[in-house]
Design a protein around this motif. Structure first.
Motif, PDB file in Angstrom:
ATOM      1  N   SER A  98     -30.937  33.474 -59.532  1.00  0.00           N
ATOM      2  CA  SER A  98     -32.284  33.679 -58.793  1.00  0.00           C
ATOM      3  C   SER A  98     -33.484  32.988 -59.593  1.00  0.00           C
ATOM      4  O   SER A  98     -34.475  33.046 -59.141  1.00  0.00           O
ATOM      5  CB  SER A  98     -32.790  35.076 -58.859  1.00  0.00           C
ATOM      6  N   LEU A  99     -33.075  32.393 -60.653  1.00  0.00           N
ATOM      7  CA  LEU A  99     -34.086  31.855 -61.376  1.00  0.00           C
ATOM      8  C   LEU A  99     -34.618  30.624 -60.802  1.00  0.00           C
ATOM      9  O   LEU A  99     -34.156  29.631 -60.167  1.00  0.00           O
ATOM     10  CB  LEU A  99     -33.577  31.098 -62.732  1.00  0.00           C
ATOM     11  N   THR A 100     -36.120  30.848 -60.615  1.00  0.00           N
ATOM     12  CA  THR A 100     -36.866  29.416 -60.075  1.00  0.00           C
ATOM     13  C   THR A 100     -37.773  29.172 -60.871  1.00  0.00           C
ATOM     14  O   THR A 100     -38.365  27.756 -60.717  1.00  0.00           O
ATOM     15  CB  THR A 100     -37.695  30.334 -58.844  1.00  0.00           C
TER      16      THR A 100
ATOM     17  N   LEU B 232     -32.415  18.806 -69.699  1.00  0.00           N
ATOM     18  CA  LEU B 232     -33.507  18.981 -69.029  1.00  0.00           C
ATOM     19  C   LEU B 232     -33.059  18.511 -67.237  1.00  0.00           C
ATOM     20  O   LEU B 232     -33.397  19.092 -66.410  1.00  0.00           O
ATOM     21  CB  LEU B 232     -34.398  17.908 -69.367  1.00  0.00           C
ATOM     22  N   ASP B 233     -32.209  17.494 -67.345  1.00  0.00           N
ATOM     23  CA  ASP B 233     -31.513  17.000 -66.005  1.00  0.00           C
ATOM     24  C   ASP B 233     -30.907  18.195 -65.422  1.00  0.00           C
ATOM     25  O   ASP B 233     -31.113  18.336 -64.127  1.00  0.00           O
ATOM     26  CB  ASP B 233     -30.713  15.943 -66.229  1.00  0.00           C
ATOM     27  N   GLU B 234     -29.989  18.972 -66.027  1.00  0.00           N
ATOM     28  CA  GLU B 234     -29.342  20.024 -65.447  1.00  0.00           C
ATOM     29  C   GLU B 234     -30.299  20.958 -64.852  1.00  0.00           C
ATOM     30  O   GLU B 234     -30.066  21.602 -63.752  1.00  0.00           O
ATOM     31  CB  GLU B 234     -28.608  20.774 -66.338  1.00  0.00           C
ATOM     32  N   ILE B 235     -31.452  21.441 -65.552  1.00  0.00           N
ATOM     33  CA  ILE B 235     -32.181  22.407 -64.949  1.00  0.00           C
ATOM     34  C   ILE B 235     -33.164  21.793 -63.740  1.00  0.00           C
ATOM     35  O   ILE B 235     -33.083  22.501 -62.591  1.00  0.00           O
ATOM     36  CB  ILE B 235     -33.268  22.735 -66.078  1.00  0.00           C
ATOM     37  N   CYS B 236     -33.509  20.575 -63.954  1.00  0.00           N
ATOM     38  CA  CYS B 236     -34.515  19.976 -62.829  1.00  0.00           C
ATOM     39  C   CYS B 236     -33.515  19.874 -61.734  1.00  0.00           C
ATOM     40  O   CYS B 236     -34.040  19.821 -60.449  1.00  0.00           O
ATOM     41  CB  CYS B 236     -35.110  18.796 -63.342  1.00  0.00           C
TER      42      CYS B 236
ATOM     43  N   LYS C  12     -40.008  25.288 -60.951  1.00  0.00           N
ATOM     44  CA  LYS C  12     -40.744  24.935 -61.665  1.00  0.00           C
ATOM     45  C   LYS C  12     -40.333  24.830 -63.145  1.00  0.00           C
ATOM     46  O   LYS C  12     -39.785  25.911 -63.435  1.00  0.00           O
ATOM     47  CB  LYS C  12     -42.207  25.580 -61.616  1.00  0.00           C
ATOM     48  N   VAL C  13     -40.447  23.895 -64.009  1.00  0.00           N
ATOM     49  CA  VAL C  13     -39.716  23.766 -65.317  1.00  0.00           C
ATOM     50  C   VAL C  13     -41.120  23.399 -65.901  1.00  0.00           C
ATOM     51  O   VAL C  13     -41.849  22.391 -66.116  1.00  0.00           O
ATOM     52  CB  VAL C  13     -38.985  22.615 -65.595  1.00  0.00           C
ATOM     53  N   VAL C  14     -41.639  24.235 -67.075  1.00  0.00           N
ATOM     54  CA  VAL C  14     -42.663  24.405 -67.565  1.00  0.00           C
ATOM     55  C   VAL C  14     -42.538  23.808 -69.138  1.00  0.00           C
ATOM     56  O   VAL C  14     -41.939  24.815 -69.815  1.00  0.00           O
ATOM     57  CB  VAL C  14     -43.581  25.740 -67.605  1.00  0.00           C
TER      58      VAL C  14
END
Length: 322
Positions: free
Chosen positions: A205-207, A224-228, A235-237
């Motif tokens: 559910s992580l947004t 970072l690629d994996e997250i985005c 949103k990646v802060v």
């Protein structure tokens, strides 16, 4: 039912009158005032018993526990049940000292904790699972099914210090731990070691996620690629420490150590740069940050700057670029 409010007024002929307000309206006024200010909520609580009952949920909704925190047994009975937001660090040498707090506060919506207290949180979840027996927690044994309907209210998890990689495996191996992580939508790491990072498939559910840019391995941005590229993440802060007051603010990408990221985004081409944001934060986190977020005054998610503004220079044009 009406109650005489302490408001004086004068008629056109100079006679003093007393205004009365319905009790329901007074309660609404008290409720709004208590939301806006903790100090106001405390003042209202001193008026009378029914006024105190009205604002108690605001006074005790956010708890900050540190070295001088009272034990759960020494707290008034209703306080743990009213807690919705918890900041907990340094409550004892052993992480086990934190277990009673998590066990007594099952309805937490936001948790900020020291990394070692993840063990205490997991232990409390296990105890709740045992207490529930074969009841509600076991209705959905499949982790994928559990993620579609989280059983816990907590949606925000903020970790103040580094943690051991093993703890995330322990969460995944426990059904209650999986269910807890399945409900988390916002996660912030104040310190980061890549070897101890959580796998994102365990947080379906992580947004929103935040972590310090300077502690990221700039030579390998595949993480970072994996997250985005994750479909759910919005949103990646990337957090950067604020400069000391006497130092001039940064005036370019190189001052912010973000040039590597800029080159990576341009080289990749299809990189979803719209998901990346930058936030300037205090070097040491303070409990006031949690209170400000709860009261809607400030949050890292709303104050973060789109990285696109840094790439095209519009952000730096307002800071006196070279």
């Amino acid at each position: 039912m009406t109650i005489a409010a302490s408001i004086g007024a004068s008629t056109n002929n100079g006679d003093d009158t007393e205004l009365t307000l319905p009790l329901e309206l007074i309660l609404i006024i008290f409720d709004i005032a208590a939301v806006l200010s903790q100090e106001t909520a405390l003042s209202i609580s001193l008026v009378c018993s029914w006024a105190r009952a009205t604002v108690e949920k605001h006074i005790f909704s956010t708890l900050v526990l540190g070295r001088r925190a009272p034990s759960v047994n020494n707290m008034p009975e209703k306080i743990p049940s009213l807690a919705r937001n918890l900041w907990i660090e340094d409550v004892g040498v052993s992480w086990r000292n934190a277990i009673p707090y998590f066990s007594a506060m099952p309805d937490l919506e936001r948790i900020t904790l020291s990394g070692t207290y993840l063990w205490a949180l997991l232990e409390a979840l296990k105890q709740q699972e045992i207490s529930a027996g074969a009841g509600e927690l076991h209705e959905q044994a499949d982790p994928a099914a559990s993620s579609s309907s989280p059983k816990y209210r907590c949606r925000s998890l903020s970790i103040l210090s580094e943690n051991q990689a093993l703890i995330w495996n322990m969460f995944h191996d426990c059904e209650a731990g999986r269910m807890f992580l399945s409900g988390i939508t916002h996660m912030r790491f104040h310190r980061l070691r890549m070897s101890a990072f959580i796998r994102f498939d365990r947080c379906p559910s992580l947004t929103h996620i935040a972590f310090p840019w300077t502690e990221l391995n700039h030579f390998d941005l595949s993480f970072l690629d994996e997250i985005c590229l994750s479909q759910n993440v919005q949103k990646v802060v990337l957090t950067l420490a604020k400069h000391p007051p006497l130092r001039s603010p940064p005036h370019g990408m190189e001052d912010l150590t973000l040039t590597v990221l800029g080159r990576h985004v341009r080289f990749t081409g299809s990189f979803p740069v719209h998901k990346i944001f930058v936030a300037f934060v205090e070097r040491k986190a303070r409990p006031d940050e949690l209170r400000d977020e709860v009261n809607g005054r400030w949050s890292i998610w709303d104050s973060a700057i789109p990285f696109e503004r840094m790439l095209d220079g519009t952000f730096f044009s307002g800071t006196g670029s070279r």
